[in-house]
Design an enzyme around this catalytic site. Structure first.
Site, PDB file in Angstrom:
ATOM      1  N   GLU A 133       0.751  -1.219   0.007  1.00 35.35           N
ATOM      2  CA  GLU A 133       0.069   0.034   0.096  1.00 35.35           C
ATOM      3  C   GLU A 133       0.704   1.158   0.091  1.00 35.35           C
ATOM      4  OE1 GLU A 133      -4.146  -1.248   2.069  1.00 35.35           O
ATOM      5  OE2 GLU A 133      -2.455  -1.233   3.398  1.00 35.35           O
ATOM      6  N   GLU A 155      -4.079  -9.863   3.478  1.00 36.18           N
ATOM      7  CA  GLU A 155      -4.864  -9.641   4.673  1.00 36.18           C
ATOM      8  C   GLU A 155      -5.893 -10.746   4.524  1.00 36.18           C
ATOM      9  OE1 GLU A 155      -3.100  -5.611   3.818  1.00 36.18           O
ATOM     10  OE2 GLU A 155      -3.698  -7.155   2.700  1.00 36.18           O
TER      11      GLU A 155
END
Length: 239
Positions: A133, A155
């Protein structure tokens, strides 16, 4: 209270808890990630805030055309600190408290990509979860040509979803179909696969990694994300 950029930056180099801000003779700033006392870089509350602090420093640095973000360790960033995340469940936070704690990183990444200076990232090892990210919030992504390097948003394998803007930036970058597949399966990409999908811009030999990122900054790369340009559309799915 965090210090202002002017209070922090009084020369060519600043040492924060997790980051070093150093301006080279040619003006390019090298932002080194090195989370102390950890074998790999992971997201910490300090790093969440310091990304925003160095973004403000870069924006205010008249001598710098842009920056290269890189790791001071053998890998780039492994993502969140899972032990810290688990402890959150015992804190009995309100929704408002959880929001305040979680928004620091997303706000810092937004400061980085809108700071008005060119930001390249040199990915020398695994960039997973919050590490990817961070890379997605940079304007140019260069990764070393090493087959054991993996990039992804894993995730979902922990029952979570990316919380640092990955669910927003990745679809804008590669399209909804490709992005949703990566997010919902947690698939990890090799450097070549990431290049083919458009997640990164360049794959280069490891010994050229920093210089390629630096050259992009010096050669007047675009300091604006594609999705911040007027009229930008999310890429369509391939026919």
């Amino acid at each position: 209270m965090h210090p202002t950029p002017q209070e922090l930056f009084s020369g060519d180099s600043v040492q924060l808890q997790t980051l070093t801000y150093r301006r080279a003779d040619n003006g390019v700033v090298f932002i080194t990630i090195d989370v102390k006392d950890r074998p790999v870089n992971v997201l910490t509350p300090e790093l969440h805030h310091e990304i925003g602090e160095v973004a403000e420093m870069l924006a205010a640095d008249d001598k710098a055309p842009g920056a290269v973000i890189h790791s001071g360790k053998a890998s780039f960033m492994a993502g969140g600190d899972l032990n810290r995340i688990v402890r959150y469940y015992d804190m009995q936070r309100t929704a408002e408290e959880a929001y305040e704690q979680s928004r620091a990183y997303t706000e810092s990444l937004r400061k980085l990509e809108t700071c008005g200076k060119r930001v390249a990232v040199a990915i020398n090892g695994a960039a997973l979860g919050g590490g990817l990210e961070l890379a997605l919030a940079c304007h140019y992504r260069v990764v070393a040509d090493e087959p054991d390097i993996l990039l992804g948003l894993p995730e979902v394998s922990l029952g979570l979803l990316p919380g640092g803007g990955g669910t927003q930036r990745l679809p804008r970058l590669v399209g909804l179909r490709q992005a949703s597949s990566l997010i919902l399966t947690g698939k990890r990409l090799s450097p070549v696969e990431a290049l083919q999908l458009g997640v990164v811009h360049e794959v280069v030999p490891n010994n050229q990694l920093i210089s390629q990122a630096e050259n992009w900054v010096l050669q007047a790369g675009d300091a604006q994300q594609p999705w911040d340009r007027k009229g930008y559309r999310i890429p369509a799915a391939p026919a």
